[in-house]
Write an enzyme that holds these catalytic residues in place. Structure first.
Site, PDB file in Angstrom:
ATOM      1  CE1 TYR A   1      -3.439  -2.800   0.511  1.00  0.00           C
ATOM      2  CE2 TYR A   1      -4.648  -0.737   0.624  1.00  0.00           C
ATOM      3  CZ  TYR A   1      -4.627  -2.100   0.445  1.00  0.00           C
ATOM      4  OH  TYR A   1      -5.804  -2.765   0.203  1.00  0.00           O
TER       5      TYR A   1
ATOM      6  CE  LYS B   1       2.205 -17.890  -0.595  1.00  0.00           C
ATOM      7  NZ  LYS B   1       1.392 -19.131  -0.490  1.00  0.00           N
TER       8      LYS B   1
ATOM      9  CG  ASP C   1      -1.528 -20.213   1.196  1.00  0.00           C
ATOM     10  OD1 ASP C   1      -1.022 -19.955   2.302  1.00  0.00           O
ATOM     11  OD2 ASP C   1      -0.941 -20.898   0.340  1.00  0.00           O
TER      12      ASP C   1
ATOM     13  CG  ASP D   1      -8.026  -4.992   1.290  1.00  0.00           C
ATOM     14  OD1 ASP D   1      -9.070  -4.540   1.787  1.00  0.00           O
ATOM     15  OD2 ASP D   1      -7.847  -5.107   0.063  1.00  0.00           O
TER      16      ASP D   1
ATOM     17  CG  ASP E   1     -13.728  -7.551   1.606  1.00  0.00           C
ATOM     18  OD1 ASP E   1     -13.525  -6.638   2.433  1.00  0.00           O
ATOM     19  OD2 ASP E   1     -14.214  -7.347   0.476  1.00  0.00           O
TER      20      ASP E   1
END
Ligand code: IPM
Ligand code: MN
Length: 375
Positions: free
Chosen positions: A137, A210, A243, A267, A271
């Site tokens: 970002y 990750k 993941d 982010d 959701d």
């Protein structure tokens, strides 16, 4: 009587409708708890941009930052290219005010059914702390249009400055790149916040990354996290690849207490978190600078097709408002607002269509005001 000055930015799409209900409910809470809120409304968003050519000026940012808090609706409009409003408004405020923590409670409220079969309110109750100023970002990237290009990119934060001088030569048809960066300072403050929060909850922190592929960035993330964790021996720690985390959010949400994630993974995961707690209509977030000015917003966006129809669920925005009251120092008023939301949902009579009802946005706001009682 204590008075707070709050900047309201209703923004685009359904933003104005949900912010109106938020203001209505927060004013009721203020009356009940004997303080007042002086609202200053700002017109920023698509219309303002189309009329003036500006999303937010330096001066606008400085003015917003003089309030006790910022209450934000939504941004995004089909007349404006993607990214202009998002980066010029929400991201600009987050970065300018150094709101380095994004708090997103993932909690199944009473009377709401999770799409996860067999999961109840007992199983879905955790908080995602999303690092909010770094990672992918930082807006450092480029579309490389020629075969050879030099880019000077700068990232300035209150904590540090980073300069990149990049020479690109390539043989591809065309290419683009985007830089993600994390710093020890940035990681430390986000992860420490998560551990302190966990001490007030069930004392478990899950760290998302990750590190098996993006080894440079996320090995630093793990290293600094390990140092922070060592200072909290009473809190258990688990490292989880993003993941795998997506899978566990769905399979076993009960395993989470506090989840801390780098900006972009946070982010995406929130959701998913919103989905398991019954949808974006009831999911709230806070962009917090614990030493400065914070901004509160629903997780959902501007939902252009719903604009002006009085169909949007205002609960996400009202919940964000409760988080705002808590942060500015009115925890009892915040608790009243949360209880009023819960009563509205338990009674189940006045609901918007996302929760199977037929009520309008403002009828839900009115009912939540009616549900508000002295503690
Ligand atoms: C969010 C939104 C924002 C983000 C956009 C609107 C810039 O998706 O708050 O999650 O990506 O952070
Ligand atoms: Mn998002």
């Amino acid at each position: 009587m204590k008075t707070y000055s709050i900047a309201a930015i209703p923004g685009d799409g359904i933003g104005p409708e949900v912010i109106a209900e938020g203001i209505k409910v927060l004013n009721a809470a203020a009356r009940l708890h004997h303080f007042t809120i002086e609202w200053k409304q700002y017109p920023f968003g698509a219309d303002h941009y189309l009329a003036t050519g500006e999303v937010l000026t330096e001066q606008n940012l400085a003015e917003l930052a003089r309030h006790d808090a910022i209450y934000f609706g939504a941004c995004g409009d089909e007349r404006v290219a993607p990214g202009i409003l998002e980066k010029g408004l929400v991201i600009a405020i987050r970065m300018y005010c150094d709101q380095y923590i994004n708090i997103r409670p993932i909690r199944l409220l009473p009377g709401i059914e999770s799409p996860l079969r067999d999961k109840s309110a007992r199983d879905i109750d955790f908080v995602v702390i999303r690092e909010n100023t770094e990672d992918f970002y930082v807006a450092a990237g480029s579309r490389v249009s020629t075969k050879c290009q030099h880019d000077s990119l700068r990232v300035t934060r209150k904590l540090y400055t980073v300069d990149f001088a990049i020479d690109v030569q390539h043989t591809a048809e065309s290419m683009a790149y985007q830089i993600g960066l994390v710093t020890a300072e940035g990681i430390r403050r986000a992860v420490s916040y998560a551990f302190k929060l966990a001490q007030r909850r069930r004392r478990h922190v899950t760290l998302i990354d990750k590190a098996n592929v993006l080894t440079d960035m996320y090995s630093l993330w793990r290293e600094v996290s390990r140092e922070v964790a060592a200072g909290f021996p009473d809190v258990s720690t688990e490292y989880m690849l993003v993941d795998a985390a997506a899978m566990w959010f769905v399979r076993s949400p009960e395993m989470f207490d506090v989840v801390v994630a780098p900006n972009m993974f946070g982010d995406i995961l929130t959701d998913l978190g919103a989905a398991i707690q019954g949808g974006l209509g009831t999911s709230a977030g806070a962009n917090v600078n614990p030493e400065g000015v914070s901004m509160f917003e629903p997780i959902h966006g501007s939902a252009p097709p719903l604009k002006g129809l009085q169909k949007a669920n205002p609960i996400a925005t009202i919940w964000a408002g409760a988080m705002m009251l808590e942060t500015i120092g009115q925890p009892e008023a915040a608790a009243s607002v949360m209880r009023a939301i819960e009563r509205n949902l338990e009674r189940g009579r006045v609901r918007t269509s996302d929760l199977g009802g037929t009520a309008t946005t403002s009828q839900v706001g009115d009912d939540i005001v009616e549900c508000m009682q002295p503690n």
